[in-house]
Design a protein around this motif. Structure first.
Motif, PDB file in Angstrom:
ATOM      1  N   TYR A  35       5.783   0.177  -4.280  1.00 34.95           N
ATOM      2  CA  TYR A  35       4.427   0.242  -4.271  1.00 34.95           C
ATOM      3  C   TYR A  35       3.602  -0.426  -5.272  1.00 34.95           C
ATOM      4  O   TYR A  35       3.982  -0.446  -6.357  1.00 34.95           O
ATOM      5  N   ASP A  36       2.673  -1.138  -4.889  1.00 29.96           N
ATOM      6  CA  ASP A  36       1.784  -1.842  -5.552  1.00 29.96           C
ATOM      7  C   ASP A  36       2.137  -3.390  -6.117  1.00 29.96           C
ATOM      8  O   ASP A  36       1.439  -3.985  -6.731  1.00 29.96           O
ATOM      9  N   ARG A  71       0.775  -1.198  -0.211  1.00 32.85           N
ATOM     10  CA  ARG A  71      -0.036  -0.019  -0.052  1.00 32.85           C
ATOM     11  C   ARG A  71       0.850   1.304   0.050  1.00 32.85           C
ATOM     12  O   ARG A  71       2.002   1.358   0.561  1.00 32.85           O
TER      13      ARG A  71
END
Length: 133
Positions: free
Chosen positions: A70-71, A11
């Protein structure tokens, strides 16, 4: 001993300004792995605590190999390394979607009586799970 796997997606709040996972974010990832290791063997951590047993970390060692970003979809691998008396040890690792090794960890936890705060042997149902590994 059997490897347990669980996936988490990184996240935004777990990263720094460069989109790289902040080092402190890995400890909760590994906690997810240990809690799911128990759940997949029929033990809910919540129920264990309600029955008077806690399992705090007394030692941890993490090695960062490559950054998660991120992700990214991460797979947390958790494996029981050993058990003796009141102490249980886990070896863990995190890999990304390309199966690249990102982080390794070793945790030592101790079974503790919630009321007294003192180390205790785990109940038989947990010993049965450990011995089945």
């Amino acid at each position: 001993m059997k490897d347990n796997k669980v996936e988490v997606r990184v996240r935004y709040g777990e990263t720094d300004q460069m989109g790289v996972v902040y080092h402190g974010s890995y400890v909760p990832y590994f906690e997810i792995g240990r809690v799911e290791w128990l759940r997949n063997r029929g033990v809910l951590y919540k129920d264990m605590e309600q029955n008077g047993i806690a399992l705090p970390i007394v030692s941890m060692h993490l090695n960062y190999k490559k950054p998660a970003k991120y992700d990214d979809l991460l797979t947390i691998h958790t494996k029981l390394k050993s058990y003796s008396g009141v102490k249980i040890e886990f070896d863990c690792e995190i890999r990304n979607e390309n199966e690249e090794l990102l982080t390794t960890a070793h945790f030592i936890l101790v079974f503790v009586d919630v009321n007294s705060g003192k180390p205790t042997t785990p109940p038989q149902y947990i010993l049965d799970i450990i011995n089945a590994e």
